[in-house]
Write an enzyme that holds these catalytic residues in place. Structure first.
Site, mmCIF file in Angstrom:
data_model
loop_
_atom_site.group_PDB
_atom_site.id
_atom_site.type_symbol
_atom_site.label_atom_id
_atom_site.label_comp_id
_atom_site.label_asym_id
_atom_site.label_seq_id
_atom_site.Cartn_x
_atom_site.Cartn_y
_atom_site.Cartn_z
ATOM 1 N N ARG A 51 -59.653 -26.409 19.090
ATOM 2 C CA ARG A 51 -59.576 -26.994 17.761
ATOM 3 C C ARG A 51 -59.711 -28.501 17.917
ATOM 4 O O ARG A 51 -59.796 -29.020 19.012
ATOM 5 C CB ARG A 51 -58.288 -26.582 17.044
ATOM 6 C CG ARG A 51 -57.113 -26.543 18.002
ATOM 7 C CD ARG A 51 -55.840 -27.063 17.512
ATOM 8 N NE ARG A 51 -55.946 -28.364 16.873
ATOM 9 C CZ ARG A 51 -55.953 -29.522 17.510
ATOM 10 N NH1 ARG A 51 -55.898 -29.616 18.845
ATOM 11 N NH2 ARG A 51 -56.024 -30.651 16.847
ATOM 12 N N ALA A 53 -61.826 -31.801 15.846
ATOM 13 C CA ALA A 53 -63.245 -31.958 15.500
ATOM 14 C C ALA A 53 -64.178 -32.094 16.714
ATOM 15 O O ALA A 53 -65.137 -31.313 16.857
ATOM 16 C CB ALA A 53 -63.395 -33.137 14.542
ATOM 17 N N ARG A 88 -66.061 -22.851 11.309
ATOM 18 C CA ARG A 88 -65.039 -23.687 10.646
ATOM 19 C C ARG A 88 -65.791 -24.727 9.812
ATOM 20 O O ARG A 88 -66.641 -25.442 10.333
ATOM 21 C CB ARG A 88 -64.100 -24.374 11.665
ATOM 22 C CG ARG A 88 -63.052 -23.411 12.221
ATOM 23 C CD ARG A 88 -61.904 -24.141 12.858
ATOM 24 N NE ARG A 88 -60.946 -24.657 11.900
ATOM 25 C CZ ARG A 88 -59.959 -25.501 12.233
ATOM 26 N NH1 ARG A 88 -59.805 -25.912 13.457
ATOM 27 N NH2 ARG A 88 -59.109 -25.938 11.304
ATOM 28 N N ASP A 240 -61.621 -35.416 10.627
ATOM 29 C CA ASP A 240 -62.578 -34.321 10.806
ATOM 30 C C ASP A 240 -63.924 -34.649 10.192
ATOM 31 O O ASP A 240 -64.946 -34.039 10.535
ATOM 32 C CB ASP A 240 -62.016 -33.034 10.192
ATOM 33 C CG ASP A 240 -60.833 -32.566 11.017
ATOM 34 O OD1 ASP A 240 -59.721 -33.077 10.783
ATOM 35 O OD2 ASP A 240 -61.045 -31.743 11.924
HETATM 36 O O1 MRU Z 1 -57.174 -27.801 12.180
HETATM 37 P P1 MRU Z 1 -57.324 -28.660 13.404
HETATM 38 O O2 MRU Z 1 -56.172 -28.571 14.332
HETATM 39 O O3 MRU Z 1 -58.654 -28.446 14.078
HETATM 40 O O4 MRU Z 1 -57.350 -30.120 12.802
HETATM 41 C C1 MRU Z 1 -57.523 -31.204 13.656
HETATM 42 C C2 MRU Z 1 -57.356 -32.508 12.994
HETATM 43 O O5 MRU Z 1 -57.167 -32.610 11.797
HETATM 44 C C3 MRU Z 1 -57.546 -33.724 13.860
HETATM 45 O O6 MRU Z 1 -56.777 -34.776 13.385
HETATM 46 C C4 MRU Z 1 -59.021 -34.128 13.811
HETATM 47 O O7 MRU Z 1 -59.830 -33.043 14.164
HETATM 48 C C5 MRU Z 1 -59.317 -35.261 14.677
HETATM 49 S S1 MRU Z 1 -59.387 -34.754 16.347
HETATM 50 C C6 MRU Z 1 -59.708 -35.998 17.383
#
Ligand code: MRU
Length: 356
Positions: A51, A53, A88, A240
């Protein structure tokens, strides 16, 4: 970065399989999982074994390579690419990485497709690592400036996990923190628990512990009073998808933290590699916001007395729950964007000065 004193990246290719750290098992169990097929890669993204981004971008890139291990026909890969992009919806890095892979593979001879795909997927991951390192070098200046004035521990609040586990290495929001620690600047991190999946508590606190960075987990609602009491010097979060106008889409709850920071004059920075910028969508209302299964709210996971991971229901069994995974922080609440090319204002002008 380190887990039990051993250096890892979050994803790598070895012996014809893609290896990932299964994040659904952290912090209680450290499990390296093999992704053997593109279906495995799609599933890993959907169930959040990987998980964050940048990491889902890297996994999707390797997903195309795994698909090419099965079939090198470009039309077949195109269908897989669409499926990967749908796995996603909110983080733009996924679509960015898949599109970059498909562009690279267009017109390549079928006997060279697999090697080209593997090389490009590695290149995407290597580049992310470098960009995140540069985010740290750039963001360090902000922490240094606060430390030079304060001459005492810099208290930084972060939300969700925008740490190295969400990227290939270093993290985005955490990279300036790791760089500050290496420079000997004392830092302490307020880690938002980040309901419902607890990425802050389960992943950010875990990775900071492994790097020996002092941190304290707080309930998501605690940041406001800490800011009112002057106990937060700075907020750094990840994103993201950041629009070219500087609006920031990130884990649900980020917006409320930005409002509290604005009201208390606490600098609120967003750290991102350029692969997270969406140059096309102009209005944040058009960002696809993922809605996940409400079971993530109604049930929690932990370990029992036998060290087994258990899931339990915490809500009235008849109650309905709703689980939006991301929200939008308007640019006006963002002090600045920390990128691999430098720090800029959260605006089209700011981003254009760095990237166009
Ligand atoms: O749902 P997730 O855990 O994938 O969400 C991740 C986030 O919101 C992070 O803050 C974002 O991806 C930045 S990662 C460097």
């Amino acid at each position: 970065m380190k887990i039990q004193n051993k250096e890892y990246r979050t994803i790598w290719y070895e012996d014809d399989v893609v290896k990932i750290i299964d994040q659904t098992k952290l912090p209680h169990q450290f499990v390296v999982k093999n992704l053997k097929t593109v279906k495995d890669a799609i599933n890993a993204i959907k169930v959040m074994e990987v998980r964050g981004a940048p990491l889902i971008g890297g996994t999707a890139a390797y997903g195309i390579a795994l698909a090419a291990q099965e079939n090198t026909d470009y039309e077949f890969l195109k269908k897989i690419a669409e499926e990967l992009i749908r796995s996603r919806p909110t983080a733009i890095n996924l679509q960015w990485a898949v599109n970059r892979m498909m562009k690279k593979l267009l017109g390549i001879n079928s006997n060279k497709i697999l090697n080209t795909a593997l090389k490009e997927a590695k290149e995407i991951c290597d580049e992310d690592e470098k960009f995140c390192e540069n985010i740290g070098i750039n963001g360090l200046k902000i922490i240094e400036e606060i430390y030079n004035k304060k001459k005492d521990t810099v208290n930084i609040l972060t939300h969700c996990n925008a740490g190295w586990l969400a990227t290939i290495n270093w993290g985005t929001a955490t990279s300036p923190i790791y760089h500050a620690q290496k420079k000997g600047i004392p830092v302490h991190i307020w880690v938002d628990e980040t309901r419902p999946r607890n990425q802050g508590a389960n992943l950010t606190s875990y990775e900071l512990n492994e790097e020996e960075i002092p941190n304290t987990i707080i309930a998501d609602n605690t940041g406001g009073i800490l800011m009112q009491r002057g106990e937060v010097d700075l907020c750094i979060v990840g994103t993201d998808r950041t629009l070219s106008n500087g609006d920031v889409c990130n884990k649900i709850g980020t917006y409320l933290k930005a409002l509290a920071a604005y009201d208390n004059n606490v600098p609120f920075y967003v750290a991102l590699p350029s692969s997270t910028i969406d140059w096309d969508i102009k209005d944040s209302k058009n960002i696809p916001i993922e809605e996940r299964n409400s079971e993530e709210l109604s049930h929690v996971e932990g370990i029992d007395e036998n060290n087994e991971i258990k899931k339990v229901l915490i809500y009235p069994s008849k109650s309905k729950a709703m689980n939006l995974a991301f929200d939008i922080t308007p640019a006006k609440y963002v002090t600045g964007l920390i990128t691999e090319k430098g720090i800029c204002e959260a605006s089209l002008e700011g981003l254009k000065n760095l990237f166009k």
